[in-house]
Design an enzyme around this catalytic site. Sequence first.
Site, PDB file in Angstrom:
ATOM      1  N   ARG A 241       0.047  11.787   5.122  1.00  0.00           N
ATOM      2  CA  ARG A 241       0.308  10.521   5.098  1.00  0.00           C
ATOM      3  C   ARG A 241       0.505   8.587   5.104  1.00  0.00           C
ATOM      4  O   ARG A 241      -0.116   9.438   3.584  1.00  0.00           O
ATOM      5  CB  ARG A 241      -1.485  10.500   6.327  1.00  0.00           C
ATOM      6  CG  ARG A 241      -1.800   8.734   6.652  1.00  0.00           C
ATOM      7  CD  ARG A 241      -3.206   9.145   6.867  1.00  0.00           C
ATOM      8  NE  ARG A 241      -4.840   9.048   5.664  1.00  0.00           N
ATOM      9  CZ  ARG A 241      -4.862   8.228   5.196  1.00  0.00           C
ATOM     10  NH1 ARG A 241      -4.914   6.800   5.996  1.00  0.00           N
ATOM     11  NH2 ARG A 241      -5.829   8.385   4.561  1.00  0.00           N
TER      12      ARG A 241
ATOM     13  N   LEU B 111     -14.296   9.461  -3.521  1.00  0.00           N
ATOM     14  CA  LEU B 111     -13.886   8.886  -3.654  1.00  0.00           C
ATOM     15  C   LEU B 111     -13.715   7.780  -4.875  1.00  0.00           C
ATOM     16  O   LEU B 111     -14.510   6.861  -5.114  1.00  0.00           O
ATOM     17  CB  LEU B 111     -12.348   7.820  -3.108  1.00  0.00           C
ATOM     18  CG  LEU B 111     -11.856   9.105  -1.681  1.00  0.00           C
ATOM     19  CD1 LEU B 111     -10.640   8.677  -0.933  1.00  0.00           C
ATOM     20  CD2 LEU B 111     -11.274  10.589  -2.284  1.00  0.00           C
TER      21      LEU B 111
ATOM     22  N   HIS C 122      -6.826  13.916  -1.821  1.00  0.00           N
ATOM     23  CA  HIS C 122      -6.542  12.284  -2.907  1.00  0.00           C
ATOM     24  C   HIS C 122      -7.248  13.531  -3.940  1.00  0.00           C
ATOM     25  O   HIS C 122      -7.840  13.891  -4.461  1.00  0.00           O
ATOM     26  CB  HIS C 122      -7.615  11.413  -1.883  1.00  0.00           C
ATOM     27  CG  HIS C 122      -7.904  10.305  -2.729  1.00  0.00           C
ATOM     28  ND1 HIS C 122      -7.673  10.000  -4.111  1.00  0.00           N
ATOM     29  CD2 HIS C 122      -7.395   9.246  -2.647  1.00  0.00           C
ATOM     30  CE1 HIS C 122      -7.934   8.509  -4.358  1.00  0.00           C
ATOM     31  NE2 HIS C 122      -7.315   8.582  -2.725  1.00  0.00           N
TER      32      HIS C 122
ATOM     33  N   GLU D 257      -7.755   5.445  -6.082  1.00  0.00           N
ATOM     34  CA  GLU D 257      -6.703   4.811  -6.424  1.00  0.00           C
ATOM     35  C   GLU D 257      -6.201   3.745  -7.542  1.00  0.00           C
ATOM     36  O   GLU D 257      -5.185   3.612  -8.363  1.00  0.00           O
ATOM     37  CB  GLU D 257      -5.056   5.219  -5.587  1.00  0.00           C
ATOM     38  CG  GLU D 257      -5.536   6.141  -4.613  1.00  0.00           C
ATOM     39  CD  GLU D 257      -3.891   6.914  -4.805  1.00  0.00           C
ATOM     40  OE1 GLU D 257      -3.479   7.696  -5.425  1.00  0.00           O
ATOM     41  OE2 GLU D 257      -4.209   6.784  -3.383  1.00  0.00           O
TER      42      GLU D 257
ATOM     43  N   HIS E 210      -8.945  14.592   1.678  1.00  0.00           N
ATOM     44  CA  HIS E 210      -9.193  13.467   2.128  1.00  0.00           C
ATOM     45  C   HIS E 210      -9.057  13.271   3.966  1.00  0.00           C
ATOM     46  O   HIS E 210      -9.469  12.547   4.292  1.00  0.00           O
ATOM     47  CB  HIS E 210      -8.770  12.957   1.420  1.00  0.00           C
ATOM     48  CG  HIS E 210      -8.650  11.368   1.822  1.00  0.00           C
ATOM     49  ND1 HIS E 210      -9.243  10.554   1.196  1.00  0.00           N
ATOM     50  CD2 HIS E 210      -7.852  10.741   1.955  1.00  0.00           C
ATOM     51  CE1 HIS E 210      -9.605   9.436   1.759  1.00  0.00           C
ATOM     52  NE2 HIS E 210      -7.863   8.935   2.102  1.00  0.00           N
TER      53      HIS E 210
ATOM     54  N   PHE F 186       0.514  -1.061   0.135  1.00  0.00           N
ATOM     55  CA  PHE F 186       0.336  -0.248   0.137  1.00  0.00           C
ATOM     56  C   PHE F 186       0.790   1.113  -0.078  1.00  0.00           C
ATOM     57  O   PHE F 186       1.532   1.671   0.755  1.00  0.00           O
ATOM     58  CB  PHE F 186      -0.696   0.189   1.626  1.00  0.00           C
ATOM     59  CG  PHE F 186      -2.051   0.908   1.038  1.00  0.00           C
ATOM     60  CD1 PHE F 186      -2.357   1.983   0.419  1.00  0.00           C
ATOM     61  CD2 PHE F 186      -2.930   1.303   1.982  1.00  0.00           C
ATOM     62  CE1 PHE F 186      -3.369   2.417   0.252  1.00  0.00           C
ATOM     63  CE2 PHE F 186      -3.677   1.790   2.586  1.00  0.00           C
ATOM     64  CZ  PHE F 186      -4.564   2.172   1.231  1.00  0.00           C
TER      65      PHE F 186
ATOM     66  N   ARG G 104       0.601  10.368  -4.380  1.00  0.00           N
ATOM     67  CA  ARG G 104      -0.464  10.838  -4.546  1.00  0.00           C
ATOM     68  C   ARG G 104      -0.946  11.911  -3.925  1.00  0.00           C
ATOM     69  O   ARG G 104      -1.164  12.800  -4.894  1.00  0.00           O
ATOM     70  CB  ARG G 104      -1.538   9.948  -2.556  1.00  0.00           C
ATOM     71  CG  ARG G 104      -3.155  10.797  -2.570  1.00  0.00           C
ATOM     72  CD  ARG G 104      -3.115  10.139  -1.527  1.00  0.00           C
ATOM     73  NE  ARG G 104      -3.473   8.621  -1.669  1.00  0.00           N
ATOM     74  CZ  ARG G 104      -4.344   8.515  -0.453  1.00  0.00           C
ATOM     75  NH1 ARG G 104      -4.717   8.958   0.846  1.00  0.00           N
ATOM     76  NH2 ARG G 104      -4.560   6.925   0.061  1.00  0.00           N
TER      77      ARG G 104
ATOM     78  N   GLN H 195      -4.311  15.979   3.873  1.00  0.00           N
ATOM     79  CA  GLN H 195      -4.393  15.353   2.540  1.00  0.00           C
ATOM     80  C   GLN H 195      -4.961  15.647   1.701  1.00  0.00           C
ATOM     81  O   GLN H 195      -6.163  15.259   1.603  1.00  0.00           O
ATOM     82  CB  GLN H 195      -4.424  13.792   2.950  1.00  0.00           C
ATOM     83  CG  GLN H 195      -3.398  13.257   1.932  1.00  0.00           C
ATOM     84  CD  GLN H 195      -3.278  11.867   2.976  1.00  0.00           C
ATOM     85  OE1 GLN H 195      -3.352  10.935   2.875  1.00  0.00           O
ATOM     86  NE2 GLN H 195      -2.140  11.298   2.048  1.00  0.00           N
TER      87      GLN H 195
END
Length: 585
Positions: free
Chosen positions: A395, A261, A247, A264, A360, A131, A295, A245
């Site tokens: 993050r 969202l 996205h 990704e 996000h 991830f 990101r 953050q």
Amino acid sequence: MPEAATTTAATPRERRHATTVLVIGTGGSGLRAAIELAEAGVDVLVVGKRPKADAHTSLAAGGINAALGTMDAEDTWQQHAADTITESYGLADPRTVEIVTRNGARGIEDLERYGMPFAREEDGRISQRFFGAHTYRRTAFSGDYTGLEIQRTLVNRAAALRIPIIDSLYVTRLLTADGAIFGAYGFDVVTGERALIHADAVILAAGGHNRIWRRTSSRRDENTGDSFRLAVEAGARLRDPELVQFHPSGILEPENAAGTLISEAARGEGGILRNALGERFMPKYDPERAELSTRDRVALACYTEIKEGRGTANGGVWLDVSHLPRETIMRRLPRVYQTMLELQMLDITTDPIEIAPTAHYSMGGVWVRPEDHSTDVPGLYAIGEAASGLHGANRLGGNSLIELLVYGRITAQAAAAYADALPAQVRSAAAVEAARAEIDDLLAADGPENVRALQRAIRNTMTEHAGVVRDEAGLTAGLAELDAIEARIAQIGIHPDIAGFQDLAHAFDLKSSALAARATLQAALERRETRGCHNRSDYPETDPALQVNLVWSADGTVEHEPIGDVPEEIAALMREVSVAGKLVE
Ligand SMILES: Cc1cc2nc3c(=O)[nH]c(=O)nc-3n(C[C@H](O)[C@H](O)[C@H](O)COP(=O)(O)OP(=O)(O)OC[C@H]3O[C@@H](n4cnc5c(N)ncnc54)[C@H](O)[C@@H]3O)c2cc1C
């Protein structure tokens, strides 16, 4: 008397509760803390402003991190810590990072003990996948609905322990006397009944502030900055509220789902980003990784295309997966396929998706001590997205969920110990009266201004002036707009009706959002550099002197807080990690 006051007079004026520890928030962090308290035999009450099964945590998709080493035996908590600090652009607090990564495996064990259905390998090991910028496979998951399963697991465990949860109670104020916590005040969002809760200690687990941008992955009426306002009004401070953050891919329409969202994984599977001229633009920004870049870089690239006039008429860019085989889309992107059909009647096997960067995650939050997440206010603690310290300026995907588990446990123990050690508790009738009066005043408010319109005004201001890219002129203009919005907030009208007291709840949301917006704008002005998620077009370089946390106080001052040294064993492991092939979300 105005009509609204008559409505409340018909309901019982106020219900009293008394508990040892009050937990505000029924998401993952709040429930985990409550479970720890109940298992230790400590009296606990949990309250939330929306149904517990549906708290924001249930939206989390991709997974939860811990260096279990089930797939890559070389993994260690030290490497997890190194990856977290590297990804934070040097702003994560090393002690917080160590606590979370060292205790990550325990967090997963706790979930297993409560019955969490993790995905497993054939031999029974918990599966872990890549991830984002992790060195090893360390993200445990349940399909693409990990947060939902965590929430269900915690709700079930809380039910088994008979933990009292009131998930229709909106907390409007924390109650303090002589600077220490003695409870909270609020009202029921359905009946309007008031609640006075006496507690020895309070754990604030009420989420972040990313709903103050126009496009956000948050649920409606969640993440409106409530934690920020409640904590600050009680005497606490905020750390790095400017670090949010974004996205890269949130949808634009319909308006009430704007920011939802698009995983990704769509880029991870080979999706291509194009501007309105049909040009594939990512190779220009990151020739090596293109769409598989990090990101923050993809969000910045999309933003730049839109800002420089190459965006769509709606202010977006195109994310196209239609060249992928239909079977790939149905097998690897089923949620995206379904979401787009449901929300826009759009078939992604034939048509591109219009997207734009979306707020996000709040990486900053209430200032807390790393050891136990206590705040400046004796008896007040903050955890989860409400708190700060772990993520710095970016993050690492999957770190938020493990933070909920780790600090839920540790903070609950600290709050119980605080309560145990209290020789006596001072209360303040004046503080309770002020909390009552605040609701009375709002219910009596019948000015011309509309709460929803003002929420929208704040979101427009933040999107225009404090989005992916910021500069001094814009942030200053944003503060001036906010002054004007706050003057209008003084003129609102509240109209509780038979549908409940949502209008009153929205008015408090609005107050919180205004405070969160001000803190964000002022800290963003002070951070005169570009670092991670925070892009200042007037200060495009990272400034080593600003490798500090910014601590915001209610009077608008912003202090520079030094960051501790990274322990040698962790520093030795820090290096930039490729995200290629790891976008799974
Ligand atoms: C779409 C999406 C996908 C994500 N995917 C991942 C992922 O794969 N991995 C990962 O680690 N993280 C992920 N995250 C982030 C993660 O889900 C959240 O940061 C985390 O769940 C927050 O949990 P929490 O307990 O802090 O707060 P929340 O779950 O937000 O709960 C806050 C609670 O506070 C209550 N509350 C708020 N204000 C008040 C008030 N005034 N009075 C009473 N109650 C109040 C709310 O009702 C709610 O119960 C994702 C987030 C989103 C939006």
